[in-house]
Design a protein around this motif. Structure first.
Motif, PDB file in Angstrom:
ATOM      1  N   ARG A 269      44.799  36.847  47.186  1.00  0.00           N
ATOM      2  CA  ARG A 269      45.863  36.816  46.175  1.00  0.00           C
ATOM      3  C   ARG A 269      46.140  35.380  45.737  1.00  0.00           C
ATOM      4  N   HIS A 270      46.080  34.453  46.672  1.00  0.00           N
ATOM      5  CA  HIS A 270      46.242  33.047  46.312  1.00  0.00           C
ATOM      6  C   HIS A 270      45.121  32.610  45.372  1.00  0.00           C
TER       7      HIS A 270
ATOM      8  N   ALA B  78      44.524  42.270  36.828  1.00  0.00           N
ATOM      9  CA  ALA B  78      45.594  41.952  37.765  1.00  0.00           C
ATOM     10  C   ALA B  78      46.955  42.008  37.085  1.00  0.00           C
TER      11      ALA B  78
ATOM     12  N   VAL C  52      37.422  39.504  45.043  1.00  0.00           N
ATOM     13  CA  VAL C  52      38.487  39.815  44.075  1.00  0.00           C
ATOM     14  C   VAL C  52      37.913  40.614  42.909  1.00  0.00           C
TER      15      VAL C  52
ATOM     16  N   GLN D  81      45.769  33.995  41.951  1.00  0.00           N
ATOM     17  CA  GLN D  81      46.803  33.244  41.241  1.00  0.00           C
ATOM     18  C   GLN D  81      46.241  31.968  40.634  1.00  0.00           C
TER      19      GLN D  81
ATOM     20  N   LEU E 175      49.821  42.602  39.702  1.00  0.00           N
ATOM     21  CA  LEU E 175      49.468  41.747  40.831  1.00  0.00           C
ATOM     22  C   LEU E 175      49.782  40.288  40.573  1.00  0.00           C
TER      23      LEU E 175
ATOM     24  N   THR F   1      42.255  46.574  49.228  1.00  0.00           N
ATOM     25  CA  THR F   1      43.318  45.717  48.734  1.00  0.00           C
ATOM     26  C   THR F   1      42.936  44.264  48.947  1.00  0.00           C
ATOM     27  N   LEU F   2      43.636  43.394  48.257  1.00  0.00           N
ATOM     28  CA  LEU F   2      43.386  41.962  48.389  1.00  0.00           C
ATOM     29  C   LEU F   2      44.129  41.421  49.600  1.00  0.00           C
TER      30      LEU F   2
END
Length: 214
Positions: free
Chosen positions: A159-160, A208, A192, A163, A213, A153-154
């Motif tokens: 995740r930032h 994503a 990622v 984005q 996500l 998982t991230l």
């Protein structure tokens, strides 16, 4: 911070040790073979990182990794190799190492990758992603927990980064936004892509969105 480097080339080990001492103010221990490494693991009170050469003459890579994992089950292990061919990458994936670093990696990539590992992440080079895409049955990047294997998982930081990738931000802008170095951003982007099984940034954003996500 206590780091153990196991490499049969003293000059390579010393150069890597200098990078770690400078970047992390680490106390570096060096072993020239797995037997020496296992002995030092028993003597070091708290080992924070083990860096293990994947190919030591007269020793078997899988056996060395298994022995090291048994000796220090809670210590992240990063393997490094002069080759990133498919066999080496598959072995790294199967043994669930915390990182895989080709010996050709420049110091800034080594530092960024190890910062990612020490923060609880996992660093794998682009070649792992390419291997996964080339496999008839795709290789899955996995992490393990007490219950067994689960899909990787991230992290929150990744995740930032994802984005900001979705916003079309280049690495330098992401580095400024998050207050980290461009080399660290590069390591996060590689992770990622590996986790999402994507071939590039655009594909990663698409995957994503498909997985909810973003």
């Amino acid at each position: 911070m206590q780091v153990l480097i196991c490499d049969d080339h003293p000059i390579v080990a010393a150069a890597l040790g200098m990078t770690l001492e400078t970047a992390f103010d680490a106390q570096v221990h060096i072993a020239l073979n797995c037997a020496q490494a296992l002995e030092q693991i028993r003597q070091i009170d708290r080992l924070d990182l083990l860096m293990l050469d994947l190919h030591i003459p007269g020793e078997e890579a899988r056996g060395n990794l298994a022995a090291a994992r048994a000796a220090c089950p809670d210590t992240p292990i990063v393997v490094f190799s002069g080759s990133d061919d498919a066999h080496n990458l598959r072995l790294a994936l199967e043994m669930d190492v915390a990182g895989f670093l080709p010996k050709s990696s420049p110091p800034e990539v080594v530092e960024a990758a190890l910062r990612l590992v020490l923060a609880g992440g996992r660093y794998l080079p682009d070649a792992v992603r390419l291997l996964a895409l080339a496999e008839p049955a795709p290789v899955r990047v996995v992490t393990t927990n007490g219950a067994g294997a689960a899909p990787a998982t991230l992290t929150v930081r990744q995740r930032h980064v994802l984005q900001l990738l979705a916003q079309g931000s280049p690495n330098k802008q992401i580095a400024r936004e998050l207050g980290i170095s461009p080399a660290t951003v590069k390591a996060h982007v590689a992770q990622v892509l590996a986790v999402l099984g994507a071939g590039n940034r655009t594909e990663a954003v698409m995957v994503a969105h498909q997985r909810g996500l973003l």
